[in-house]
Design a protein around this motif. Structure first.
Motif, short mmCIF file in Angstrom:
data_model
loop_
_atom_site.label_atom_id
_atom_site.label_comp_id
_atom_site.label_asym_id
_atom_site.label_seq_id
_atom_site.Cartn_x
_atom_site.Cartn_y
_atom_site.Cartn_z
N GLY A 1 86.67 106.28 7.87
CA GLY A 1 87.70 107.27 7.56
C GLY A 1 88.11 107.24 6.10
O GLY A 1 88.26 108.29 5.46
N ILE A 2 88.28 106.03 5.55
CA ILE A 2 88.66 105.91 4.14
C ILE A 2 87.54 106.41 3.23
O ILE A 2 87.77 107.10 2.22
CB ILE A 2 89.01 104.44 3.81
CG1 ILE A 2 90.25 104.02 4.59
CG2 ILE A 2 89.22 104.25 2.31
CD1 ILE A 2 90.60 102.54 4.44
N SER B 1 87.69 110.24 16.45
CA SER B 1 87.65 110.63 15.04
C SER B 1 87.06 112.01 14.85
O SER B 1 87.57 112.82 14.06
CB SER B 1 86.83 109.60 14.25
OG SER B 1 87.40 108.31 14.33
N TYR C 1 89.12 115.11 13.41
CA TYR C 1 88.64 115.70 12.16
C TYR C 1 88.49 117.22 12.30
O TYR C 1 88.94 118.00 11.46
CB TYR C 1 87.29 115.08 11.80
CG TYR C 1 86.90 115.23 10.35
CD1 TYR C 1 87.45 116.24 9.56
CD2 TYR C 1 85.97 114.38 9.77
CE1 TYR C 1 87.09 116.38 8.23
CE2 TYR C 1 85.59 114.51 8.45
CZ TYR C 1 86.15 115.51 7.68
OH TYR C 1 85.79 115.65 6.37
N THR D 1 85.51 101.62 11.89
CA THR D 1 85.98 102.99 12.04
C THR D 1 87.01 103.35 10.97
O THR D 1 87.02 104.48 10.47
CB THR D 1 86.60 103.17 13.44
OG1 THR D 1 87.60 102.17 13.66
CG2 THR D 1 85.54 103.06 14.52
N THR D 2 87.86 102.39 10.62
CA THR D 2 88.83 102.64 9.55
C THR D 2 88.13 102.84 8.22
O THR D 2 88.48 103.73 7.43
CB THR D 2 89.82 101.47 9.44
OG1 THR D 2 90.46 101.27 10.69
CG2 THR D 2 90.86 101.74 8.36
N GLY D 3 87.12 102.03 7.95
CA GLY D 3 86.37 102.15 6.70
C GLY D 3 85.67 103.49 6.57
O GLY D 3 85.61 104.07 5.48
N TYR E 1 87.53 110.15 3.28
CA TYR E 1 88.72 110.68 2.61
C TYR E 1 88.58 110.64 1.09
O TYR E 1 88.94 111.60 0.39
CB TYR E 1 89.95 109.89 3.06
CG TYR E 1 91.22 110.28 2.35
CD1 TYR E 1 91.92 111.42 2.72
CD2 TYR E 1 91.72 109.50 1.31
CE1 TYR E 1 93.08 111.79 2.07
CE2 TYR E 1 92.89 109.85 0.66
CZ TYR E 1 93.57 111.00 1.04
OH TYR E 1 94.72 111.36 0.38
N LEU F 1 87.18 97.98 14.73
CA LEU F 1 88.33 98.70 14.18
C LEU F 1 88.21 98.87 12.67
O LEU F 1 88.50 99.95 12.13
CB LEU F 1 89.62 97.96 14.54
CG LEU F 1 89.99 97.92 16.02
CD1 LEU F 1 91.24 97.06 16.23
CD2 LEU F 1 90.24 99.32 16.56
N LEU F 2 87.78 97.82 11.98
CA LEU F 2 87.63 97.92 10.53
C LEU F 2 86.52 98.88 10.15
O LEU F 2 86.62 99.60 9.15
CB LEU F 2 87.34 96.52 9.95
CG LEU F 2 88.50 95.53 9.99
CD1 LEU F 2 88.03 94.14 9.53
CD2 LEU F 2 89.66 96.01 9.13
N LEU G 1 85.92 105.38 19.92
CA LEU G 1 86.78 105.56 18.74
C LEU G 1 86.22 106.62 17.80
O LEU G 1 86.98 107.42 17.22
CB LEU G 1 86.93 104.22 18.01
CG LEU G 1 87.71 103.13 18.75
CD1 LEU G 1 87.70 101.83 17.94
CD2 LEU G 1 89.13 103.57 19.03
#
Length: 320
Positions: A54-55, A116, A120, A50-52, A58, A47-48, A112
């Motif tokens: 994205g950040i 994304s 996107y 995939t979140t990373g 961005y 999870l971290l 995941l």
């Protein structure tokens, strides 16, 4: 078992010296399992990660570029599924042991990342505006395929969630906290039908012994969606709330039967909580407010709930 009983087995020659040494270490907690702790850390890592990503995209989108970002995410997604198919065991209706220690996490990562990529493309290029519902359905079907092909319960949860989204059903803590699900949603009837359909489908697969270990996940979603839909119907369509109360009781009855079958306290708790709310609404409408018995009802019902917790929390244990 106590260490003295273990020593008695050793003295009688029922276990060897090596077995006694190993079991004694386990009983005295010198050796203990960290299996679930490691699984939790690995899932958090996915999870971290995939979140990373994205950040990172961005914050550096001007330098990386949208098209390059999409290509990168797509390449990672393909890489995960290439790995998954390469090491996958042949399909079986029974539970399949992961071929490698990190197999399940790579499959989850691929799913995941797939979400994304789709999100996107939708947000950046608006290519799917006219077919977002179909895209959600395709995503759900793909996740169902991945869940069964790779024997992955978490991906099955994603598949059910995506399928619910296709029917515009959304249940989350934020919805309950804000009251949106009860006061603004017009899909309570859809939720009842969807929950019943998932429950029936789960029952059929369980009877045919197809992925029986998926039944708990299916029924967890089915129970919550069905009971939430019936309860919401009581508040939304107040002129026919007795009909929804009957539907709610039928759902509670089915949930209790499943709780007994699987020895699951969780499902018994679902039935009790939703049934309690529905019954309280009925009693308040019939006589509680008029007779002033509300205070006594709260005392009795709270005492009953405490008795329920004490009586059944140790009796029901989920059968693995």
């Amino acid at each position: 078992m106590r260490p003295s009983q273990l020593q008695e087995l050793r003295d009688k020659g029922l276990i060897s010296h090596d077995q006694h040494t190993h079991l004694h270490a386990v009983l005295t907690k010198k050796i203990f399992s960290v299996f679930y702790e490691l699984r939790t850390i690995l899932y958090l890592g996915v999870l971290l990660f995939t979140t990373g990503i994205g950040i990172l995209i961005y914050k550096n989108i001007g330098e990386i570029g949208h098209l390059l970002s999409i290509i990168g995410l797509f390449a990672l997604t393909v890489g995960c599924f290439v790995y998954a198919f390469r090491f996958a065991h042949p399909y079986s209706d029974r539970r399949i042991k992961p071929p490698t220690p990190f197999y399940d996490y790579i499959v989850l990562l691929g799913c995941l990342l797939f979400i994304s990529v789709i999100s996107y493309v939708q947000l950046q290029y608006s290519l799917l505006d006219n077919g977002m519902g179909i895209t959600t359905l395709i995503t759900a079907l793909f996740f169902f395929y991945a869940a069964y092909r790779f024997d992955h319960i978490v991906v099955l949860s994603l598949a059910i969630t995506a399928l619910a989204s296709f029917w515009s059903i959304a249940i989350s803590p934020q919805k309950w906290y804000s009251g949106d699900f009860i006061t603004e949603s017009n899909h309570h009837n859809t939720a009842i039908i969807f929950g019943a359909a998932i429950g029936i489908w789960s029952y059929i697969l369980d009877r045919k012994e197809i992925k029986e270990h998926f039944t708990f996940t299916y029924m967890n979603f089915a129970s919550l969606v069905f009971l939430a839909g019936a309860l919401s119907g009581m508040f939304i369509d107040e002129h026919i709330y007795l009909l929804y109360l009957l539907i709610l009781y039928l759902g509670c009855g089915a949930t209790i039967l499943f709780a007994h079958k699987k020895k699951s306290f969780l499902f018994l708790l679902y039935a009790f909580v939703f049934g309690y709310i529905g019954t309280t609404y009925l009693l308040s409408d019939v006589f509680l407010y008029e007779t002033g018995l509300w205070f006594f009802y709260l005392l009795i019902s709270c005492g009953t709930f405490i008795y329920f917790i004490i009586r059944f929390k140790n009796y029901f244990k989920r059968a693995e």
